[in-house]
Design an enzyme around this catalytic site. Structure first.
Site, PDB file in Angstrom:
ATOM      1  N   ARG A  16      -1.592  -9.436  12.961  1.00  0.00           N
ATOM      2  CA  ARG A  16      -1.822  -8.583  12.143  1.00  0.00           C
ATOM      3  C   ARG A  16      -2.716  -9.016  11.594  1.00  0.00           C
ATOM      4  O   ARG A  16      -4.028  -8.627  10.850  1.00  0.00           O
ATOM      5  CB  ARG A  16      -0.500  -7.724  11.939  1.00  0.00           C
ATOM      6  CG  ARG A  16      -0.123  -6.581  13.324  1.00  0.00           C
ATOM      7  CD  ARG A  16       1.192  -6.103  12.704  1.00  0.00           C
ATOM      8  NE  ARG A  16       1.403  -5.610  11.543  1.00  0.00           N
ATOM      9  CZ  ARG A  16       2.782  -5.592  10.617  1.00  0.00           C
ATOM     10  NH1 ARG A  16       3.534  -5.766  11.439  1.00  0.00           N
ATOM     11  NH2 ARG A  16       2.764  -4.653   9.394  1.00  0.00           N
TER      12      ARG A  16
ATOM     13  N   LYS B 104       0.646  -1.031  -0.264  1.00  0.00           N
ATOM     14  CA  LYS B 104      -0.167  -0.211  -0.084  1.00  0.00           C
ATOM     15  C   LYS B 104       0.795   1.408   0.192  1.00  0.00           C
ATOM     16  O   LYS B 104       0.623   2.227  -0.772  1.00  0.00           O
ATOM     17  CB  LYS B 104      -0.546   0.096   1.524  1.00  0.00           C
ATOM     18  CG  LYS B 104      -2.041  -1.270   1.570  1.00  0.00           C
ATOM     19  CD  LYS B 104      -3.222  -0.533   2.584  1.00  0.00           C
ATOM     20  CE  LYS B 104      -2.154  -0.960   3.763  1.00  0.00           C
ATOM     21  NZ  LYS B 104      -1.751  -2.246   3.951  1.00  0.00           N
TER      22      LYS B 104
ATOM     23  N   ARG C  55     -10.027  -0.024   9.308  1.00  0.00           N
ATOM     24  CA  ARG C  55      -9.326  -0.911   9.119  1.00  0.00           C
ATOM     25  C   ARG C  55     -10.496  -1.532  10.148  1.00  0.00           C
ATOM     26  O   ARG C  55     -10.104  -2.611  10.272  1.00  0.00           O
ATOM     27  CB  ARG C  55      -8.033  -1.583   9.781  1.00  0.00           C
ATOM     28  CG  ARG C  55      -6.905  -1.742   9.307  1.00  0.00           C
ATOM     29  CD  ARG C  55      -5.933  -1.031  10.045  1.00  0.00           C
ATOM     30  NE  ARG C  55      -4.493  -1.572   9.507  1.00  0.00           N
ATOM     31  CZ  ARG C  55      -2.838  -1.256   9.113  1.00  0.00           C
ATOM     32  NH1 ARG C  55      -3.205  -0.527   9.036  1.00  0.00           N
ATOM     33  NH2 ARG C  55      -2.480  -2.143   9.321  1.00  0.00           N
TER      34      ARG C  55
ATOM     35  N   ARG D 208      11.085  -6.463   5.390  1.00  0.00           N
ATOM     36  CA  ARG D 208      11.252  -4.853   6.047  1.00  0.00           C
ATOM     37  C   ARG D 208      11.580  -4.932   7.139  1.00  0.00           C
ATOM     38  O   ARG D 208      11.963  -3.760   7.760  1.00  0.00           O
ATOM     39  CB  ARG D 208       9.764  -4.776   5.233  1.00  0.00           C
ATOM     40  CG  ARG D 208       9.707  -3.446   5.711  1.00  0.00           C
ATOM     41  CD  ARG D 208       8.138  -2.809   5.237  1.00  0.00           C
ATOM     42  NE  ARG D 208       6.958  -3.036   6.455  1.00  0.00           N
ATOM     43  CZ  ARG D 208       6.272  -2.710   6.550  1.00  0.00           C
ATOM     44  NH1 ARG D 208       5.494  -2.026   4.696  1.00  0.00           N
ATOM     45  NH2 ARG D 208       5.002  -3.085   6.667  1.00  0.00           N
TER      46      ARG D 208
ATOM     47  N   ARG E 151      11.121  -2.247  12.597  1.00  0.00           N
ATOM     48  CA  ARG E 151       9.995  -1.804  13.396  1.00  0.00           C
ATOM     49  C   ARG E 151       9.897  -3.524  13.979  1.00  0.00           C
ATOM     50  O   ARG E 151       9.564  -4.480  13.303  1.00  0.00           O
ATOM     51  CB  ARG E 151       9.154  -1.360  12.155  1.00  0.00           C
ATOM     52  CG  ARG E 151       8.667  -0.603  11.675  1.00  0.00           C
ATOM     53  CD  ARG E 151       7.462  -0.425  10.709  1.00  0.00           C
ATOM     54  NE  ARG E 151       6.358  -1.095  11.124  1.00  0.00           N
ATOM     55  CZ  ARG E 151       5.167  -0.632  10.079  1.00  0.00           C
ATOM     56  NH1 ARG E 151       5.211  -0.531   8.841  1.00  0.00           N
ATOM     57  NH2 ARG E 151       4.104  -1.344  10.353  1.00  0.00           N
TER      58      ARG E 151
HETATM   59  P1  AMP Z   1       0.558   0.013   9.063  1.00  0.00           P
HETATM   60  O1  AMP Z   1       1.624   0.778   8.813  1.00  0.00           O
HETATM   61  O2  AMP Z   1      -0.938   0.765   8.847  1.00  0.00           O
HETATM   62  O3  AMP Z   1       0.952  -2.113   9.094  1.00  0.00           O
HETATM   63  O4  AMP Z   1      -0.177   0.316  10.505  1.00  0.00           O
HETATM   64  C1  AMP Z   1       1.006   0.028  11.470  1.00  0.00           C
HETATM   65  C2  AMP Z   1       0.172  -0.651  13.131  1.00  0.00           C
HETATM   66  O5  AMP Z   1      -0.339   0.227  13.053  1.00  0.00           O
HETATM   67  C3  AMP Z   1      -1.223  -1.565  13.056  1.00  0.00           C
HETATM   68  O6  AMP Z   1      -0.558  -2.856  12.770  1.00  0.00           O
HETATM   69  C4  AMP Z   1      -2.039  -0.641  13.981  1.00  0.00           C
HETATM   70  O7  AMP Z   1      -0.973  -1.279  15.400  1.00  0.00           O
HETATM   71  C5  AMP Z   1      -1.776   1.016  14.012  1.00  0.00           C
HETATM   72  N1  AMP Z   1      -2.977   1.354  12.654  1.00  0.00           N
HETATM   73  C6  AMP Z   1      -2.517   1.592  11.706  1.00  0.00           C
HETATM   74  N2  AMP Z   1      -3.540   1.979  10.871  1.00  0.00           N
HETATM   75  C7  AMP Z   1      -5.295   1.651  11.944  1.00  0.00           C
HETATM   76  C8  AMP Z   1      -6.228   1.498  11.870  1.00  0.00           C
HETATM   77  N3  AMP Z   1      -7.053   2.386  10.845  1.00  0.00           N
HETATM   78  N4  AMP Z   1      -6.903   1.061  12.861  1.00  0.00           N
HETATM   79  C9  AMP Z   1      -6.238   0.665  14.003  1.00  0.00           C
HETATM   80  N5  AMP Z   1      -5.294   0.327  14.269  1.00  0.00           N
HETATM   81  C10 AMP Z   1      -4.398   1.171  13.525  1.00  0.00           C
END
Ligand code: AMP
Length: 190
Positions: A146, A14, A89, A128, A134
């Site tokens: 996740r 994404k 989400r 990654r 991370r």
């Molecule tokens: P990402 O970088 O999009 O993979 O997001 C990393 C982490 O941030 C996720 O595993 C969640 O803990 C949190 N997170 C990001 N976006 C959301 C969302 N829309 N709703 C809830 N948690 C989020």
């Protein structure tokens, strides 16, 4: 105005595709994961609250996530459109986003879903994680959690946006360029 949701499991690409779409269509890119990580780095109250959820691979609670997203959108009153990356989400986030946009006479134009097998994604994320550091990308158990969060809470959005005629699935296992080309064609036609 084009408002695009980039949809897909963690590691589906994404963020990578957002860079192309942002350039091609002059859109503002909002990644909720990036905003959370920025807040964690700067030890804001929001970051401190979100950290434990993120480290475990759990979703951050809807209420704070929705409020944060609305704050980010409000920072760009003259935007030509937005790319929402990693948001919504949950169904409740999607409903809040529709309500928020319509209050501002806006709407989602399309949801673009990058589809990739979980086993490929695990390998991508572990690789990654070596570079990014991370925590949530470095442990297969957290990565699988996740996916479990995605399958339980995020996958229902496929029906939500399909019912609105806005869901477009693309094969996310191909080259970055091939995917970017297909997404650009879809967004061009919106
Ligand atoms: P990402 O970088 O999009 O993979 O997001 C990393 C982490 O941030 C996720 O595993 C969640 O803990 C949190 N997170 C990001 N976006 C959301 C969302 N829309 N709703 C809830 N948690 C989020």
């Amino acid at each position: 105005m084009k408002n695009i949701i980039l949809f897909g499991k963690p590691g589906a690409g994404k963020g990578t595709q957002a860079v192309f779409l942002k350039e091609s269509f002059n859109l503002i890119h909002i990644s909720t994961g990036d905003v959370f990580r920025y807040n964690i780095k700067n030890q804001t109250p929001l970051g401190v609250m979100a950290k434990a959820f993120m480290d475990n691979g759990d979703l951050v609670p809807d209420e704070v996530t929705i409020q944060m997203l609305e704050g980010e959108v409000a920072k760009h009153p003259n935007a030509a459109g937005f790319i929402f990356d990693g948001f919504p989400r949950t169904i409740s986030q999607a409903e809040a986003l529709d309500a928020f946009l319509s209050k501002n006479n806006l709407a989602i134009s399309a949801t673009l879903a990058l589809e990739v097998d979980e086993d490929i994604l695990v390998a991508r994320l572990l690789s990654r994680g070596k570079d990014s550091g991370r925590a949530d990308d470095q442990d297969e158990e957290k990565i699988r959690n996740r996916f479990a969060e995605y399958n339980a809470k995020t996958a229902p959005l496929i029906d939500f946006y399909s019912a609105q005629g806005k869901f477009h699935a693309v094969d996310g296992s191909r080259s970055i360029e091939a995917i970017a080309e297909q997404l650009t064609t879809i967004v061009d036609q919106l």
